[in-house]
Design an enzyme around this catalytic site. Structure first.
Site, short mmCIF file in Angstrom:
data_model
loop_
_atom_site.label_atom_id
_atom_site.label_comp_id
_atom_site.label_asym_id
_atom_site.label_seq_id
_atom_site.Cartn_x
_atom_site.Cartn_y
_atom_site.Cartn_z
N CYS A 102 1.45 -7.81 21.20
CA CYS A 102 0.88 -6.81 22.10
C CYS A 102 -0.30 -7.44 22.81
O CYS A 102 -1.30 -7.81 22.17
CB CYS A 102 0.44 -5.56 21.34
SG CYS A 102 -0.39 -4.34 22.40
N HIS A 141 11.79 -6.83 27.48
CA HIS A 141 11.40 -5.93 28.57
C HIS A 141 12.51 -5.83 29.61
O HIS A 141 13.16 -6.82 29.94
CB HIS A 141 10.12 -6.43 29.25
CG HIS A 141 8.93 -6.40 28.36
ND1 HIS A 141 8.17 -5.26 28.16
CD2 HIS A 141 8.36 -7.36 27.59
CE1 HIS A 141 7.19 -5.53 27.31
NE2 HIS A 141 7.29 -6.80 26.95
N GLU A 143 7.32 2.30 26.09
CA GLU A 143 7.39 1.30 25.03
C GLU A 143 8.27 1.80 23.89
O GLU A 143 8.13 2.95 23.44
CB GLU A 143 5.99 0.99 24.50
CG GLU A 143 5.09 0.27 25.50
CD GLU A 143 3.88 -0.36 24.84
OE1 GLU A 143 4.08 -1.23 23.96
OE2 GLU A 143 2.75 0.04 25.17
N CYS A 165 0.55 -1.80 28.81
CA CYS A 165 1.31 -2.72 27.95
C CYS A 165 1.10 -4.12 28.51
O CYS A 165 1.53 -4.41 29.63
CB CYS A 165 2.79 -2.35 27.94
SG CYS A 165 3.81 -3.52 27.00
N GLY A 195 4.25 -6.14 28.83
CA GLY A 195 5.02 -5.52 29.90
C GLY A 195 4.50 -5.88 31.27
O GLY A 195 5.28 -6.11 32.21
#
Length: 279
Positions: free
Chosen positions: A73, A164, A213, A222, A225
């Site tokens: 993350c 993703h 998510e 994110c 992301g």
């Protein structure tokens, strides 16, 4: 058992952080589900454990609000860097953090004893369809049609340690993300579920992003992301490789630079409050 915690956020992507450098946290999956609840718990997108590492300055383990463990993350790792520096555990402005998607380099910008922002080397994007993983019978998934709930979307798939699916749309503000997000997340083409970025190209090198998510729903930001979105935007000709791209998220802005062999992400990390909780 009482445990101290720190609530931190990066662009509104908020987690509950536990210092596990000296003491482990048992059953993190269970506590992530309970403590992340915004009505009956502390509230957050999940929990993050800051652990010792044999190969880096520290190790980050992160768990989503549904208890599933994530590999990486980007917003959380910035907060891990802030905690380690400001607590004195790792008094370095250039540090290395172990994650399930590899060891990441952090470069901290500070003022006195405070961390103002953190730049993270997010590593090389993975574009191989089977490596992400997806079940598309393709080498790469670039501007490829995908039917979701009877409607066709053009998708580009990228892994930045997490999988993703990036979708470019004319606008995203009115998107019924609570309805469409789970349909992407649990689509049969994504065997490990998927994070989905819905992107509006404002102008060259400036994007607006909303994200669904896996395991957490729509979040305010994110980091992986945003990196995946910029990689996809470069591949589709919307942004320039090597340029700073501003990504506007619900919780704030990230600056992403795709230089080909790696992706750099810069953003703030903010401590919200600290306390103790009975486990």
């Amino acid at each position: 058992m009482k445990r101290s915690f720190v609530k931190m956020q990066g662009c509104g992507n908020d987690y509950i952080y536990f210092d596990c450098l000296e003491e482990e946290l048992p059953q993190p999956e269970k506590w992530s589900r309970k403590l992340s609840d915004r009505h009956f718990g502390i509230g957050g997108d999940g929990i993050v454990l800051i652990c010792p590492s044999e190969t880096a300055d520290a190790k980050m383990r992160m768990f989503n609000a549904d208890g599933s463990e994530g590999k990486m993350c980007g917003n959380a790792i910035r907060c891990v860097g802030k905690y380690l520096y400001e607590s004195g555990a790792v008094p370095k402005k250039d540090m290395w953090i172990e994650t399930l998607s590899g060891i990441k380099r952090l470069i901290l910008t500070t003022s006195g004893s405070q961390v103002l922002s953190v730049t993270v080397d997010m590593g090389s994007p993975i574009l191989g369809a089977s490596e992400i993983p997806t079940l598309f019978n393709l080498d790469t998934v670039l501007d490829h049609p995908l039917k979701v709930n009877g409607q066709e979307y053009r998708v580009t798939c990228v892994s930045m340690g997490n999988p993703h699916c990036v979708v470019f749309l004319n606008e995203v503000e009115s998107l019924p993300i609570v309805t469409i997000g789970p349909q992407f997340e649990n689509h049969s083409m994504f065997p490990e579920r998927i994070n989905t970025e819905f992107i509006h190209v404002i102008r060259r090198n400036e994007l607006r992003m909303r994200v669904w998510e896996r395991g957490s729903g729509e979040t305010w930001a994110c980091g992986t992301g945003a990196c995946a979105a910029v990689v996809a935007a470069v591949l589709n000709g919307y942004c320039d490789e090597g340029a700073d791209v501003t990504v506007h998220l619900n919780g704030g802005d990230l600056i992403i630079r795709d230089v080909g062999e790696t992706v750099w992400m810069t953003g703030a990390a903010v401590k919200v409050f600290e306390g103790t909780v009975e486990l």
